[in-house]
Design an enzyme around this catalytic site. Structure first.
Site, PDB file in Angstrom:
ATOM      1  N   ALA A  38       0.872  -1.192   0.000  1.00 21.59           N
ATOM      2  CA  ALA A  38       0.000   0.000   0.000  1.00 21.59           C
ATOM      3  C   ALA A  38       0.902   1.233   0.000  1.00 21.59           C
ATOM      4  O   ALA A  38       0.768   2.137   0.836  1.00 21.59           O
ATOM      5  CB  ALA A  38      -0.965  -0.009   1.187  1.00 21.59           C
ATOM      6  N   LEU A  39       1.834   1.238  -0.946  1.00 25.13           N
ATOM      7  CA  LEU A  39       2.920   2.224  -0.936  1.00 25.13           C
ATOM      8  C   LEU A  39       2.407   3.649  -1.156  1.00 25.13           C
ATOM      9  O   LEU A  39       1.497   3.884  -1.941  1.00 25.13           O
ATOM     10  CB  LEU A  39       3.945   1.870  -2.023  1.00 25.13           C
ATOM     11  CG  LEU A  39       4.607   0.487  -1.882  1.00 25.13           C
ATOM     12  CD1 LEU A  39       5.636   0.276  -2.989  1.00 25.13           C
ATOM     13  CD2 LEU A  39       5.250   0.306  -0.510  1.00 25.13           C
ATOM     14  N   HIS A  43       6.843   5.845   1.771  1.00 24.69           N
ATOM     15  CA  HIS A  43       7.664   4.724   1.287  1.00 24.69           C
ATOM     16  C   HIS A  43       8.603   5.208   0.176  1.00 24.69           C
ATOM     17  O   HIS A  43       9.771   4.819   0.125  1.00 24.69           O
ATOM     18  CB  HIS A  43       6.782   3.602   0.742  1.00 24.69           C
ATOM     19  CG  HIS A  43       5.847   3.000   1.760  1.00 24.69           C
ATOM     20  ND1 HIS A  43       4.478   3.129   1.671  1.00 24.69           N
ATOM     21  CD2 HIS A  43       6.073   2.269   2.875  1.00 24.69           C
ATOM     22  CE1 HIS A  43       3.905   2.503   2.693  1.00 24.69           C
ATOM     23  NE2 HIS A  43       4.854   1.972   3.439  1.00 24.69           N
ATOM     24  N   GLY A 154      11.388   4.304   8.423  1.00 18.91           N
ATOM     25  CA  GLY A 154      10.855   5.633   8.691  1.00 18.91           C
ATOM     26  C   GLY A 154      10.842   5.935  10.188  1.00 18.91           C
ATOM     27  O   GLY A 154      10.504   5.065  10.995  1.00 18.91           O
ATOM     28  N   LYS A 156       8.698   7.535  11.420  1.00 15.62           N
ATOM     29  CA  LYS A 156       7.266   7.408  11.731  1.00 15.62           C
ATOM     30  C   LYS A 156       7.022   6.294  12.747  1.00 15.62           C
ATOM     31  O   LYS A 156       6.238   6.418  13.670  1.00 15.62           O
ATOM     32  CB  LYS A 156       6.528   7.131  10.419  1.00 15.62           C
ATOM     33  CG  LYS A 156       5.135   6.585  10.542  1.00 15.62           C
ATOM     34  CD  LYS A 156       4.127   7.704  10.585  1.00 15.62           C
ATOM     35  CE  LYS A 156       2.731   7.218  10.872  1.00 15.62           C
ATOM     36  NZ  LYS A 156       2.400   5.895  10.441  1.00 15.62           N
ATOM     37  N   SER A 192       0.242   7.371   6.169  1.00 19.98           N
ATOM     38  CA  SER A 192       0.170   6.000   6.674  1.00 19.98           C
ATOM     39  C   SER A 192      -0.775   5.220   5.769  1.00 19.98           C
ATOM     40  O   SER A 192      -1.790   5.767   5.303  1.00 19.98           O
ATOM     41  CB  SER A 192      -0.393   5.995   8.103  1.00 19.98           C
ATOM     42  OG  SER A 192      -0.830   4.698   8.462  1.00 19.98           O
ATOM     43  N   SER A 193      -0.449   3.958   5.544  1.00 21.89           N
ATOM     44  CA  SER A 193      -1.361   3.127   4.755  1.00 21.89           C
ATOM     45  C   SER A 193      -2.723   3.060   5.430  1.00 21.89           C
ATOM     46  O   SER A 193      -3.751   2.902   4.773  1.00 21.89           O
ATOM     47  CB  SER A 193      -0.786   1.713   4.599  1.00 21.89           C
ATOM     48  OG  SER A 193       0.516   1.789   4.054  1.00 21.89           O
ATOM     49  N   ARG A 194      -2.734   3.182   6.757  1.00 21.45           N
ATOM     50  CA  ARG A 194      -4.001   3.079   7.506  1.00 21.45           C
ATOM     51  C   ARG A 194      -4.862   4.336   7.380  1.00 21.45           C
ATOM     52  O   ARG A 194      -6.030   4.314   7.754  1.00 21.45           O
ATOM     53  CB  ARG A 194      -3.728   2.769   8.981  1.00 21.45           C
ATOM     54  CG  ARG A 194      -3.216   1.346   9.191  1.00 21.45           C
ATOM     55  CD  ARG A 194      -3.195   0.946  10.658  1.00 21.45           C
ATOM     56  NE  ARG A 194      -2.991  -0.484  10.820  1.00 21.45           N
ATOM     57  CZ  ARG A 194      -1.815  -1.062  11.086  1.00 21.45           C
ATOM     58  NH1 ARG A 194      -0.727  -0.320  11.201  1.00 21.45           N
ATOM     59  NH2 ARG A 194      -1.722  -2.370  11.203  1.00 21.45           N
TER      60      ARG A 194
END
Ligand code: AMP
Length: 287
Positions: A38-39, A43, A154, A156, A192-194
């Site tokens: 889920a780039l 990323h 990251g 993050k 974030s992918s989320r």
């Protein structure tokens, strides 16, 4: 770009690349960027950092089941293989490593694991039991398979960074860990992918995390050093948005993840909170 599915292929590529004739000795450096797919631009920033430091770049794409708790989002975690391939190709990635679960866990639940004691139970580890054991295990497998010179992560996921640095040091692995800055949307939300889970209303509420980060950064920049004061100030920011449920707000030493009483340059300020059912994290390293 090659898409590889097995550890044997990845190892063969890595070893062949490193020993390729026609290049000066030591000229071929391999960079690895581990991801769950889920780039997004976060990323991509790691991939660009890898290109700057390495002649060859591999990205792994693996939604690692062992780092999800039984009630977490493993089944619904966003998966977008075609789009990920396109982004990786666009960013000039040499190898995309996308193994099946059985490839990385050939013995299922009885597989060998890696665990970093102490640190793994702090910050996110306190509310996600077993999460960092899953992370350490999969990253150890990737580093052993790809034998990269450098691996890129990251900031993050700041607790993850502390745990992986410790693991690499303890296991005497030959890979250097490179930490890259947090990439944010224009309004401050950390990518974030989320974030894909958030409704428009939740997306607005989610800004509370970066708001708290900026508030603490500015107080620290004005000279405030007391953890008690800085944490109280962050709690106030969250109090203004009661729909957001705090998981933790912490000021810790970045290498041990233990709370500090007095903030100093290098102290990690980290938050985790639920927006609806989505758990989001953010942090800053005080300067
Ligand atoms: P993930 O696919 O979420 O496991 O993330 C893979 C890598 O990308 C991890 O090292 C993350 O810390 C990093 N990453 C995720 N989001 C961001 C971001 N917004 N900025 C920079 N790096 C990120």
């Amino acid at each position: 770009m090659k898409v590889l599915r097995t550890v044997a292929e990845l190892r063969r590529w890595s070893r062949a690349t490193r020993s390729a004739t026609g290049s000066a000795i030591g000229a071929n450096r391999i960079g690895l960027v581990p991801t769950m797919g889920a780039l997004h631009s976060g990323h991509a920033s790691l991939i660009r950092a890898a290109h700057e430091a390495c002649s060859h770049v591999a990205v792994s794409l693996f939604v690692n089941p062992t780092q999800f708790g039984p009630y977490e989002d493993y089944a619904r975690y966003p998966r977008s293989f075609e789009a990920d391939c396109a982004l990786a190709e666009f960013e000039g990635v040499d190898v995309l490593f996308a193994p099946a679960v059985e490839e990385l866990y050939p013995n299922g639940p009885e597989s060998t694991f890696a665990e970093v004691p102490g640190l793994s139970n702090r910050l996110d580890g306190a509310s996600r039991p077993g999460h960092f054991r899953g992370v350490a295990t999969v990253v150890a497998k990737l580093l052993i398979a790809a034998e990269p010179d450098l691996a890129f992560f990251g900031q993050k996921d700041a607790a993850q960074v502390a745990i992986l640095r410790r693991m690499v040091a303890d296991l005497r692995l030959a890979t250097g860990i490179v930490v890259c800055p947090i990439v944010r949307d224009a309004d401050g939300l950390a990518l974030s992918s989320r974030n894909a889970y958030l409704s428009p209303a939740e997306r607005a509420q989610a800004l509370t995390l970066s708001r708290a980060i900026r508030h603490v950064e500015s107080l620290a920049a004005q000279g405030e050093r007391s953890s008690e004061t800085l944490l109280a100030a962050a709690h106030e920011v969250f109090a203004a948005e009661p729909a957001v449920r705090i998981d933790f707000i912490a000021l810790v030493d970045w290498s041990t993840l233990l709370p500090v009483e007095t903030a100093a340059p290098g102290t990690l300020f980290a938050v985790a909170a639920y927006v609806g059912s989505t758990r989001l994290i953010d942090n800053t390293v005080l300067s």
